[in-house]
Design an enzyme around this catalytic site. Structure first.
Site, mmCIF file in Angstrom:
data_model
loop_
_atom_site.group_PDB
_atom_site.id
_atom_site.type_symbol
_atom_site.label_atom_id
_atom_site.label_comp_id
_atom_site.label_asym_id
_atom_site.label_seq_id
_atom_site.Cartn_x
_atom_site.Cartn_y
_atom_site.Cartn_z
ATOM 1 N N CYS A 84 1.018 -1.095 -0.043
ATOM 2 C CA CYS A 84 -0.007 0.095 0.106
ATOM 3 C C CYS A 84 0.827 1.453 0.063
ATOM 4 O O CYS A 84 1.534 1.581 -0.900
ATOM 5 C CB CYS A 84 -1.133 -0.132 1.296
ATOM 6 N N HIS A 185 -3.130 -5.102 0.971
ATOM 7 C CA HIS A 185 -2.443 -5.265 2.114
ATOM 8 C C HIS A 185 -2.505 -6.759 2.461
ATOM 9 O O HIS A 185 -3.467 -7.458 3.127
ATOM 10 C CB HIS A 185 -3.401 -4.752 3.456
ATOM 11 N N GLU A 187 -0.893 -8.375 4.486
ATOM 12 C CA GLU A 187 -0.750 -8.833 6.033
ATOM 13 C C GLU A 187 -2.120 -8.813 6.530
ATOM 14 O O GLU A 187 -1.971 -9.198 7.926
ATOM 15 C CB GLU A 187 0.364 -7.709 6.547
#
Length: 202
Positions: A84, A185, A187
């Site tokens: 990002c 993202h 994660e």
């Protein structure tokens, strides 16, 4: 394997968790360090620049004297992942969402390591946050991509850049040698495959 996550802003804990899971996936013990100062980047095998607000992250990286050691790590072919806002930080050129396709200079610190032009907030206010399954080259099955006020690549500036994923009119994941960047993202999912792909660059 020692991996630094730039910890001036953003989803640091989430990256730590998914990096550890990715290490298990590829049979590596991963030690994650939170990098706030230059000494935190010593003797690392890879670096992650997380999401957040790219202008703020860039300024904090400058204030904490992280820019020079990060550039030195890149020069020594240390793998770097930007997610990002991290994609924006890694890009050579950045344009605002309001003026796509124009050469408007963005006043924010950039590492300028990847030969791509990135549009900030590429998907506009109406789609600030959304999730979608996308195909990523190198991964067998589709990946759940979480976009939050996401940037995207609108132009590749070199043949050295490999496009890994696209969504709509934009490129949302790119690779250039030891560098990897995503507009989304990874994660914020429980799927460690993309981080495992990154760790295999070490």
């Amino acid at each position: 394997m020692k991996v630094a996550v730039v910890a001036v802003q953003g989803a640091v804990e989430e990256h730590e968790s998914i990096l550890e899971a990715a290490g298990e996936r590829i049979g590596e013990d991963v030690e994650v360090v939170w990098a706030r100062y230059p000494e935190d980047l010593e003797d690392v095998d890879a670096v992650v620049i997380p999401g957040g607000e790219s202008t703020t992250i860039g300024r904090l990286m400058e204030r904490h004297d992280l820019v020079k050691p990060l550039l030195e790590l890149a020069e020594s072919d240390t793998p770097i992942l930007g997610t990002c806002a991290g994609m924006v930080i890694l890009a050579r050129e950045v344009v605002p969402q309001a003026h796509p396709g124009t050469e408007v200079e963005i006043e924010q610190p950039l590492l300028g390591l990847m030969d791509v032009r990135v549009v900030r907030n590429a998907f506009g206010r109406q789609r600030e946050s959304f999730e979608v399954d996308i195909e990523i080259e190198g991964l067998e099955d589709r990946f759940r991509a979480v976009f939050i006020r996401a940037p995207a690549v609108d132009e590749v500036l070199s043949d050295d850049v490999k496009v890994l994923a696209e969504y709509g009119d934009y490129i949302v994941a790119v690779e250039q040698d030891h560098l990897l960047a995503t507009a989304f993202h990874p994660e914020l999912t429980d799927d460690p495959r993309l981080h495992a792909y990154f760790l295999e660059k070490v």
